[in-house]
Design a protein around this motif. Structure first.
Motif, short mmCIF file in Angstrom:
data_model
loop_
_atom_site.label_atom_id
_atom_site.label_comp_id
_atom_site.label_asym_id
_atom_site.label_seq_id
_atom_site.Cartn_x
_atom_site.Cartn_y
_atom_site.Cartn_z
N ALA A 74 0.84 -1.19 0.00
CA ALA A 74 0.00 0.00 0.00
C ALA A 74 0.87 1.23 0.00
CB ALA A 74 -0.90 -0.01 1.24
N SER A 75 0.53 2.18 -0.85
CA SER A 75 1.36 3.38 -0.96
C SER A 75 1.06 4.37 0.14
CB SER A 75 1.11 4.04 -2.31
OG SER A 75 -0.20 4.59 -2.35
N GLY A 76 -0.20 4.37 0.64
CA GLY A 76 -0.57 5.33 1.66
C GLY A 76 -0.71 6.73 1.11
N GLU A 77 -0.61 6.90 -0.19
CA GLU A 77 -0.66 8.24 -0.75
C GLU A 77 -1.97 8.54 -1.46
OE1 GLU A 77 1.65 10.25 0.09
OE2 GLU A 77 2.80 8.65 1.00
N ALA A 78 -2.83 7.52 -1.56
CA ALA A 78 -4.09 7.73 -2.26
C ALA A 78 -4.98 8.68 -1.48
CB ALA A 78 -4.80 6.39 -2.47
N SER A 79 -5.96 9.24 -2.19
CA SER A 79 -6.88 10.19 -1.56
C SER A 79 -7.58 9.54 -0.38
CB SER A 79 -7.92 10.65 -2.58
OG SER A 79 -8.88 11.49 -1.96
N GLY A 80 -7.58 10.20 0.76
CA GLY A 80 -8.24 9.71 1.95
C GLY A 80 -7.42 8.72 2.74
N SER A 81 -6.22 8.39 2.31
CA SER A 81 -5.44 7.39 3.02
C SER A 81 -4.82 7.93 4.28
CB SER A 81 -4.33 6.83 2.11
OG SER A 81 -3.34 7.82 1.89
N GLY A 82 -4.59 9.24 4.35
CA GLY A 82 -4.05 9.83 5.56
C GLY A 82 -2.59 9.55 5.79
N GLY A 83 -1.86 9.16 4.75
CA GLY A 83 -0.44 8.90 4.91
C GLY A 83 -0.18 7.47 5.33
N LYS A 84 1.00 7.22 5.86
CA LYS A 84 1.42 5.85 6.16
C LYS A 84 1.35 5.51 7.64
CE LYS A 84 4.30 5.18 2.10
NZ LYS A 84 5.60 4.74 1.59
N THR A 85 0.84 6.39 8.48
CA THR A 85 0.67 6.08 9.89
C THR A 85 -0.80 5.80 10.17
OG1 THR A 85 2.54 7.45 10.58
CG2 THR A 85 0.89 6.95 12.25
N VAL A 86 -1.06 4.68 10.80
CA VAL A 86 -2.41 4.29 11.21
C VAL A 86 -2.42 4.20 12.73
CG1 VAL A 86 -4.23 2.57 10.98
CG2 VAL A 86 -2.63 2.95 9.10
N LYS A 140 -8.74 9.65 10.02
CA LYS A 140 -7.90 10.38 9.07
C LYS A 140 -7.27 9.45 8.04
CE LYS A 140 -6.84 14.14 12.29
NZ LYS A 140 -5.77 14.84 13.05
N ASN A 141 -7.02 8.22 8.45
CA ASN A 141 -6.43 7.25 7.52
C ASN A 141 -7.41 6.12 7.31
OD1 ASN A 141 -4.86 5.56 5.98
ND2 ASN A 141 -3.02 5.80 7.23
N ASP A 142 -8.40 6.38 6.49
CA ASP A 142 -9.44 5.41 6.24
C ASP A 142 -8.90 4.15 5.57
OD1 ASP A 142 -12.60 5.17 6.00
OD2 ASP A 142 -11.78 4.52 4.07
N ALA A 143 -8.05 4.32 4.55
CA ALA A 143 -7.49 3.17 3.83
C ALA A 143 -6.59 2.34 4.73
CB ALA A 143 -6.72 3.65 2.61
N GLY A 144 -5.76 3.01 5.52
CA GLY A 144 -4.90 2.28 6.44
C GLY A 144 -5.68 1.57 7.52
N GLY A 145 -6.77 2.20 7.98
CA GLY A 145 -7.61 1.57 8.98
C GLY A 145 -8.25 0.29 8.47
N LYS A 146 -8.72 0.33 7.21
CA LYS A 146 -9.31 -0.88 6.63
C LYS A 146 -8.26 -1.98 6.50
CE LYS A 146 -12.88 1.63 4.06
NZ LYS A 146 -13.35 2.07 2.72
N ALA A 147 -7.07 -1.59 6.08
CA ALA A 147 -5.99 -2.58 5.97
C ALA A 147 -5.66 -3.19 7.33
CB ALA A 147 -4.75 -1.92 5.37
#
Length: 366
Positions: free
Chosen positions: A32-44, A291-298
């Protein structure tokens, strides 16, 4: 509820402090890049009760796989942690909350603190622990059994058979032997009370507690005092000269007594009264406003992955929910197999919990 302290797991978690770990990536298996829209970066950020723990090798493997780094924010017992998330609803302190269980689940769901997400791998989790399976606001992560534990040496020395059921605990031969936790302040205390509700019904449980009080039950604020101070069978209780050979704890406590002993005994010094158990299931959910929706799902995918599920038992002394996750041999050798653990439906708990706690307090504490 919850002083969710489990033997040794609390100490492990405290030693870890604020931990970093990684979560699983997307469905395509790529990093996961963590850079997509809504991802909130690489910190979950994972908000949890104090007993969350995971081993370093597992954490490093997840980091290498996904690139997501997870900051663990420990917030006391599960009840206190959940209350904080309710108070900050919509502007959460983290992305995922871990540690709400079936006795508090309705409070979390009724307050709408989670965003629905169907975690990858749920087909490996039995339907009976997917208590929100129609809406997927939470993901089941682990189960555990709250049960009375007994000091084997005490009962052997007294040539007295240890109790095995709720009914046994009110018999004269077990007078002044049991210590339990306050239902209003402790997870195992509340679970034990709910077990009595399941056993004796909406009216009968009150009479049961009157008899238990008359039989000398001791009530303390939390698990730490009950298990590590008052209970004569634990390592901590022996040092504290505890005088109660029966305690409300967990079915996983005997294996922990062996694993953390030095030198290790050939058998657990404590046993489990298998007819006194109440089943707990813990859940995690994606916090609304994360803030990190994508990271949270992961991260939710990660929590039910085989790797994490198999790491979890010896970190937090709970059982995995994934059907393909192996249980450590220490659990099998030194623990008790619980096949008849009591349960109470979450909606019934939601409807009655506050009144049950008030009734219990008036019966037992006054």
């Amino acid at each position: 509820m919850r002083s969710t302290k489990r033997l040794a797991a609390g100490a492990v978690a405290a030693a870890l402090g604020v931990t970093t770990l990684a979560a699983c990536g997307g469905s395509d298996g790529k990093k996961a890049s963590g850079e997509a829209s809504g991802s909130g970066g690489k910190t979950v950020t994972l908000v949890s009760h104090d007993s969350f723990a995971a081993s370093d090798p597992v954490l490093k493997a997840f980091t290498a796989q996904t690139g997501y780094t997870v900051k663990v924010l420990k917030s006391g017992d599960a009840g206190a942690a959940l209350n904080q998330e309710i108070l900050t609803k919509g502007s959460p302190r983290g992305d995922v909350f871990f540690g709400v269980d079936n006795t508090l689940l309705s409070r979390a769901l009724d307050n709408g603190i989670f965003t629905p997400y169907e975690a990858k791998g749920l087909d490996r989790v039995p339907a009976d622990v997917q208590l929100d399976k129609d809406k997927h606001r939470v993901t089941p992560v682990d189960t555990g059994d709250i049960c009375v534990n007994y000091d084997k040496k005490y009962f052997a020395d007294k040539k007295l058979a240890p109790p095995q059921s709720f009914d046994d605990l009110i018999k004269p031969e077990y007078k002044d032997l049991l210590v339990t936790e306050n239902v209003a302040t402790s997870s195992p205390g509340l679970g034990f009370m709910l077990g009595s509700v399941a056993q004796y019904g909406d009216e009968g449980w009150q009479d049961y507690w009157k008899k238990l009080k008359a039989n000398g039950v001791k009530v303390v604020d939390g698990w730490e005092q009950a298990y590590n101070t008052d209970f004569s069978g634990s390592a901590g209780g022996k040092k504290a000269k505890g005088d109660r050979p029966l305690v409300v704890s967990y079915a996983s406590s005997p294996p922990a007594e062996v694993i953390y002993a030095d030198p290790k005994p050939t058998e657990a010094p404590t046993g489990v009264a298998t007819g006194t158990c109440f089943r707990q299931t813990e859940f995690a959910g994606l916090l609304k406003g994360a803030k990190n929706d994508a990271g949270g799902k992961a991260l939710l995918d990660f929590l039910i992955s085989k790797k994490f599920q198999e790491d979890m038992p010896l970190q937090m002394f709970v059982d995995p929910v994934a059907k393909d996750a192996a249980v450590p041999p220490e659990f099998t050798k030194f623990g008790a197999k619980i096949t008849n653990s009591a349960t109470v439906a979450p909606d019934k708990i939601a409807k009655n919990r506050d009144q049950w706690v008030k009734t219990w307090s008036s019966l037992v504490l006054k």
